[in-house]
Write a protein that holds these residues in place. Structure first.
Motif, PDB file in Angstrom:
ATOM      1  N   THR A 111       0.856  -1.183   0.000  1.00  0.00           N
ATOM      2  CA  THR A 111       0.000   0.000   0.000  1.00  0.00           C
ATOM      3  C   THR A 111       0.894   1.236   0.000  1.00  0.00           C
ATOM      4  O   THR A 111       2.115   1.160   0.201  1.00  0.00           O
ATOM      5  CB  THR A 111      -0.904   0.042   1.230  1.00  0.00           C
ATOM      6  OG1 THR A 111      -0.087   0.213   2.405  1.00  0.00           O
ATOM      7  CG2 THR A 111      -1.729  -1.231   1.362  1.00  0.00           C
TER       8      THR A 111
ATOM      9  N   ASP B 200      -4.318   0.151  -3.584  1.00  0.00           N
ATOM     10  CA  ASP B 200      -5.308   0.800  -2.707  1.00  0.00           C
ATOM     11  C   ASP B 200      -5.172   2.322  -2.709  1.00  0.00           C
ATOM     12  O   ASP B 200      -4.898   2.948  -1.680  1.00  0.00           O
ATOM     13  CB  ASP B 200      -5.212   0.241  -1.281  1.00  0.00           C
ATOM     14  CG  ASP B 200      -5.506  -1.239  -1.221  1.00  0.00           C
ATOM     15  OD1 ASP B 200      -6.013  -1.771  -2.224  1.00  0.00           O
ATOM     16  OD2 ASP B 200      -5.238  -1.865  -0.184  1.00  0.00           O
TER      17      ASP B 200
ATOM     18  N   SER C  81     -13.529   0.511  -2.887  1.00  0.00           N
ATOM     19  CA  SER C  81     -13.459  -0.719  -2.104  1.00  0.00           C
ATOM     20  C   SER C  81     -14.774  -0.957  -1.367  1.00  0.00           C
ATOM     21  O   SER C  81     -15.404  -0.012  -0.872  1.00  0.00           O
ATOM     22  CB  SER C  81     -12.305  -0.623  -1.097  1.00  0.00           C
ATOM     23  OG  SER C  81     -12.363  -1.680  -0.174  1.00  0.00           O
TER      24      SER C  81
END
Length: 509
Positions: free
Chosen positions: A332, A396, A408
């Motif tokens: 991430t 993400d 998401s």
């Protein structure tokens, strides 16, 4: 050490050389056809080396091989009026030598042809017919029985030992660079091999290659500044394509579940060793997939392209190994910052004001409307991005910087998006597609607000694309791969101009 004046005095006068060559061409014109078009070569130098390079002199003498070949004369060595050696270069050199020696003699080649050869210049394109033999030094050579001038070269080639020394001249006069540099020819043949590999891989996996418009009424599919033009007949402003994304997704709506396009995009932004205003991307979309599937697939596409261009997925870039055979890493944005710029606390990385202060140290002033996610991304770009040598997916991304990506289902403010980095630069961008028309409409409106607030890279509102989504698009994943940057890595090229046949440069003085 010579002075500039001494060097100029020692250097041949190019204007004089050109004048002499023009005079030779004028004489040839008087004799008949100056640029014949009836010579048809039947052989290539590299093929001859591969097929006959290991033959002995005795084997070639016992089984004569007749050759018809054309090539540019790169070297010439005369032994009086009765014999001469020359080296011809054709387009075949990659797996083997694209040059081959020829040997002309008064007895075999003829008096007229020998007299003409004496006046031929380096750079001239010749057609030869003859038989193969090997010299005393075992060099494969064509013993010439017929010799013709196919094209007269009016300009002298650069010095054979140095080629084009000036890098900008190599880019401006790529045609000369290709004549003189085997390395340059190898780079672009590797690029072609990689592109062919990508197409085969996509077709093998049931993707259909399509073509979408380069002239758009609304620039969309990316956050970028477009080139603006005008269509006279329609009397309307148009934009050169910044990305084909929204058109490709219209095709998914229409029922083509897997599509791809290898496309030219145009962005009116900076020029650098990694940026050219006109560049190539490959974008693809697959229905009933998501960003996790895309990461596996993108990895496979890139790995196979490297293998087909190089014979291996283990490359060297700038003297450092890059292994595309291993699974690509996944981090991430915050994980990447913690790994490559350790020292920040979790509280600091979740404090918008702290990150703004940090960015100020790097000379970065974020947009006033930037939220925490956008600020974290900006900090990643300043502290960690350049250190991502091994292939790494950063995943993400925040919603505010991902206006076309699906949000998401489990993490608020986050999208199912990735960017692929290697050797410290972005190579690909992909995500689970947003197929909710109402959500997409709201995202476009947020982009419009950002543009009104001063963000000239924010997107326009595309009403027709929203209409397309309202007909229903299946869940899908889509990805864009920067072909030019990928080719830089595959060919170990430090500058994007090294992998573009005709890169954009400032106008010559």
């Amino acid at each position: 050490m010579t002075t500039d004046i001494q060097e100029q005095a020692a250097a041949p006068d190019e204007n004089k050389i050109i004048a002499e060559r023009r005079a030779k061409l004028a004489a040839i014109r008087e004799q008949g056809v100056a640029f014949p078009n009836d010579f048809k070569p039947q052989h290539k130098a590299a093929d001859l080396h591969i097929q006959y390079g290991e033959k002995t002199r005795e084997e070639l003498e016992a089984n004569p091989v007749e050759v018809v070949l054309a090539g540019r004369m790169m070297l010439k060595r005369e032994a009086g009026k009765k014999a001469a050696f020359a080296t011809l270069q054709d387009s075949s050199g990659v797996k083997a030598d694209g040059r081959i020696q020829i040997y002309a003699t008064l007895d075999l080649t003829g008096e007229a042809a020998m007299a003409a050869l004496h006046h031929y210049d380096l750079g001239d394109i010749l057609g030869v017919t003859g038989t193969l033999f090997k010299t005393k030094t075992d060099e494969l050579t064509i013993k010439v029985t017929e010799l013709r001038l196919i094209t007269k070269s009016l300009r002298p080639l650069p010095d054979k030992f140095h080629g084009l020394a000036d890098q900008e001249t190599k880019y401006r006069q790529r045609y000369v660079d290709l004549i003189m540099s085997e390395e340059t020819r190898r780079t672009f043949k590797a690029r072609t091999a990689a592109m062919s590999s990508i197409r085969r891989f996509m077709e093998k996996n049931d993707f259909m290659e399509v073509e979408t418009p380069m002239l758009h009424t609304i620039p969309g599919g990316a956050a970028a500044k477009p080139f603006i033009t005008h269509h006279n007949a329609l009397d309307m402003q148009m934009f050169l394509r910044i990305a084909p994304e929204l058109y490709l997704k219209r095709l998914v709506v229409g029922g083509f579940d897997r599509v791809f396009e290898i496309n030219r995009n145009f962005r009116n932004e900076g020029v650098s060793i990694r940026h050219n205003p006109e560049f190539t991307m490959m974008e693809f979309y697959a229905a009933y997939t998501d960003y996790k599937w895309l990461m596996d697939f993108t990895e496979a596409v890139i790995r196979q392209a490297a293998i087909d261009a190089h014979g291996t997925a283990t490359l060297t870039y700038g003297g450092r190994e890059l292994d595309l055979a291993k699974p690509f890493h996944r981090l991430t944005i915050v994980e990447a910052i913690n790994k490559y710029a350790p020292g920040y606390t979790d509280a600091q990385l979740n404090d918008a004001e702290f990150i703004k202060a940090e960015l100020k140290k790097f000379g970065v002033k974020p947009h006033a409307h930037s939220g925490l996610g956008a600020l974290q991304l900006a900090l990643f770009e300043e502290t960690a991005e350049a250190q991502l040598w091994e292939p790494t997916y950063i995943i993400d991304y925040p919603v505010e910087v991902s206006p076309l990506a699906r949000a998401s289902d489990t993490r608020e403010g986050i999208t199912e998006r990735f960017e692929l980095f290697m050797v410290g630069r972005e190579i690909a961008n992909g995500f689970s597609e947003l197929n909710d028309a109402e959500d997409q409409s709201a995202r476009f409106l947020a982009q419009v607000a950002a543009k009104e607030a001063g963000d000239d890279e924010a997107m326009f509102y595309d009403a027709d694309y929203i209409r397309a989504l309202e007909y229903g698009m299946p869940p899908a994943g889509g990805c864009g791969i920067g072909i030019d940057r990928l080719m830089m890595i595959i060919t170990d090229s430090p500058n994007i101009r090294d992998v573009l046949l005709f890169p954009h440069l400032r106008k010559e003085d």
